[in-house]
Design a protein around this motif. Structure first.
Motif: not given
Length: 543
Positions: A449, A452, A461, A468, A470
């Motif tokens: 996290a 990212l 994120s 994932e 963001a």
């Protein structure tokens, strides 16, 4: 957008506490004449709404995009404290906000940040000293000294802070406060220094005490902290000393409403329309000396057309005689915006977030939904091979702050009541120094996290298993220059994903952003370690 020369309706005159049918005649952005008419109209004309204290950066939108969303809800002006971007980019960040705001007809009034950094116990991207504050306060665009959060420094007469306050007095500009829980003699000393407002009262009695000593109270209804239910009763006995503000408003919430939400909630509770609109319009205009019209002859033509005084449905928003929103639709065109930033952190590995056991108990931050203040407990740590790990069964999760201005090892602690059952979330919106803050279940997910956010040079994120997502915030790691409506939609997605990890918080990212705000009691985490905000000193993770 289009200009109007005249408009009729039932005019709500706050200065004389009267409502009368009339017509406004407008030229050169001002109301040149007002006539009283014989017949009542179906609609009402009321002064435009003012947010008396807001950090535009917390909307994750540059000022020009914030304005496009806010005008739909009847906001015509905002008293904006740019200390979020100032903590990242110094006075250059303040310049950016002022320059960008000029792209739209909305009325922004900026403050000179008083506490950059907020404390000496964290790493920020810039320092704004007394000389820089003096130069800012000389500018016409700077209307006040922004919230003085270091109230211990005020009381102890810290020389740099004292010099900043003296500059505001010299330039005849107001001084905003920030003093949660301050009472008694300490509060009196704080006010005697020249502090005139507060938006951080923890309860009704505290706010009443501040009012009795001459302070103005800002009743806040933001994305994380909401005090309207607790404080709204103040306007029954002190309607001239209260104002409405949002403080921090996330983009998805800004899509739904702004200061108009304060107005409607107060109306539903039976408060007097004149008292409500004094808080929403008249009082901030008078307190800060804003160039915002109040439906008097010669004033700027800033007003709303609404359906009635019960529903307060906004039909039109007018700024300087120009209709900028109509029937829920913004008429201001999107403006182009530059991107500036400061981001130096390198990617992290899961090992960077490991915590080796070195005591029998750990200090744990306790979150309360809707409050910026935190509690604290001592708990037995959960272990794996001698390392302390998150314990989902007790809702004790690992919290980390990563310095984004230099490459350094993360600071790690533990927090309760975030509610995540899996995954991790991270954000470069981390008040006030805006390092990267993250909370999660495993070191691997926390690391992903954080990385990212680093890849995007700022943003929010969410990670879980192989997924994932963001929201990139490349402007100072705080804002997007993209269309505000699209950003609001993207934020809603990552917010929903955070909730799907198990969080029951009303605004998990907003709550996360305040875990590093050291000036709010009682226990917080900076990039330098666990911090006791009541004793104003670092403490150990282990006991």
């Amino acid at each position: 957008m289009y200009r109007i020369k005249e408009i009729s309706g039932n005019i709500v005159d706050l200065q004389n506490s009267s409502i009368y049918p009339g017509t406004l005649y407008i030229s050169d952005s001002r109301i040149r004449e007002i006539t009283r008419d014989k017949d009542n109209y179906d609609t009402f004309i009321v002064p435009g709404l003012v947010d008396a204290h807001v950090h535009i950066e917390s909307s994750m939108l540059v000022p020009s995009e914030f304005a496009r969303l806010a005008v739909v809800h009847g906001t015509v002006a905002a008293v904006s404290d740019p200390h979020e971007i100032a903590n990242v980019l110094g006075t250059g960040g303040v310049d950016y906000m002022i320059d960008n705001s000029r792209n739209v007809p909305f009325k922004f009034y900026f403050g000179a940040p008083s506490c950059v950094p907020a404390t000496d116990f964290e790493t920020s991207g810039a320092v704004i000293g007394a000389d820089e504050v003096e130069r800012l306060l000389k500018r016409d665009e700077i209307k006040y000294l922004s919230e003085v959060m270091n109230f211990p420094g005020v009381i102890s007469k810290d020389p740099v802070l004292t010099a900043k306050i003296a500059s505001a007095k010299k330039h005849n500009k107001q001084i905003d406060g920030h003093a949660p829980g301050l009472r008694g003699e300490a509060l009196k000393q704080y006010i005697r220094a020249g502090i005139t407002t507060d938006h951080e009262s923890l309860n009704y009695e505290e706010a009443k005490e501040k009012l009795s000593l001459g302070m103005k109270i800002l009743i806040r209804e933001g994305s994380a902290a909401r005090n309207l239910d607790e404080l709204i009763g103040l306007i029954r006995h002190s309607p001239d000393q209260c104002m409405f503000c949002s403080d921090d408003k996330h983009p998805d919430d800004l899509l739904k409403g702004h200061i108009d939400l304060h107005v409607r909630k107060a109306l539903k509770r039976g408060y007097n329309i004149f008292d409500i609109l004094r808080c929403a319009s008249l009082n901030p205009v008078r307190h800060y000396g804003l160039g915002v019209g109040l439906l008097q002859q010669g004033d700027y033509a800033d007003f709303l057309v609404i359906d009635d005084l019960a529903d307060f449905k906004i039909l039109k928003t007018c700024i300087n005689g120009e209709i900028v929103a109509e029937q829920g639709r913004c008429l201001i065109e999107k403006a182009s915006s530059d991107v500036i930033n400061r981001f130096a952190a390198h990617k992290k590995s899961p090992n960077d977030f490991q915590v080796k056991k070195s005591g029998d108990m750990i200090n744990v931050i306790e979150v309360t939904d809707g409050l910026l203040t935190t509690g604290r407990t001592k708990e037995l740590p959960s272990l794996n091979d001698g390392f302390v790990i998150s314990d989902v069964s007790r809702d004790i999760l690992k919290l980390a702050v990563v310095n984004r201005y230099i490459d350094a090892r993360p600071s790690v602690a533990f927090v309760r009541n975030f509610g995540l059952k899996k995954g991790a979330i991270a954000s470069s919106v981390a008040h006030d120094s805006h390092n990267v803050v993250a909370v999660g279940v495993t070191d691997e997910e926390i690391s992903r996290a954080v990385n990212l956010v680093i890849e995007n040079r700022g943003g929010l994120s969410v990670v879980c298993d192989s997924h994932e997502d963001a929201l990139a915030l490349p402007v100072a790691g705080l804002m997007s220059a993209e269309d505000g409506y699209e950003v609001g939609g993207k934020y809603a997605v990552v917010d929903r994903l955070a909730r799907e990890l198990g969080s029951g918080l009303r605004a998990p990212f907003m709550t996360l952003s305040f875990m590093a705000l050291l000036v709010i009691p009682s226990l917080k985490l900076s990039d330098k370690g666990l911090f006791d905000a009541e004793r104003f000193e670092f403490i150990g993770l282990f006991e």
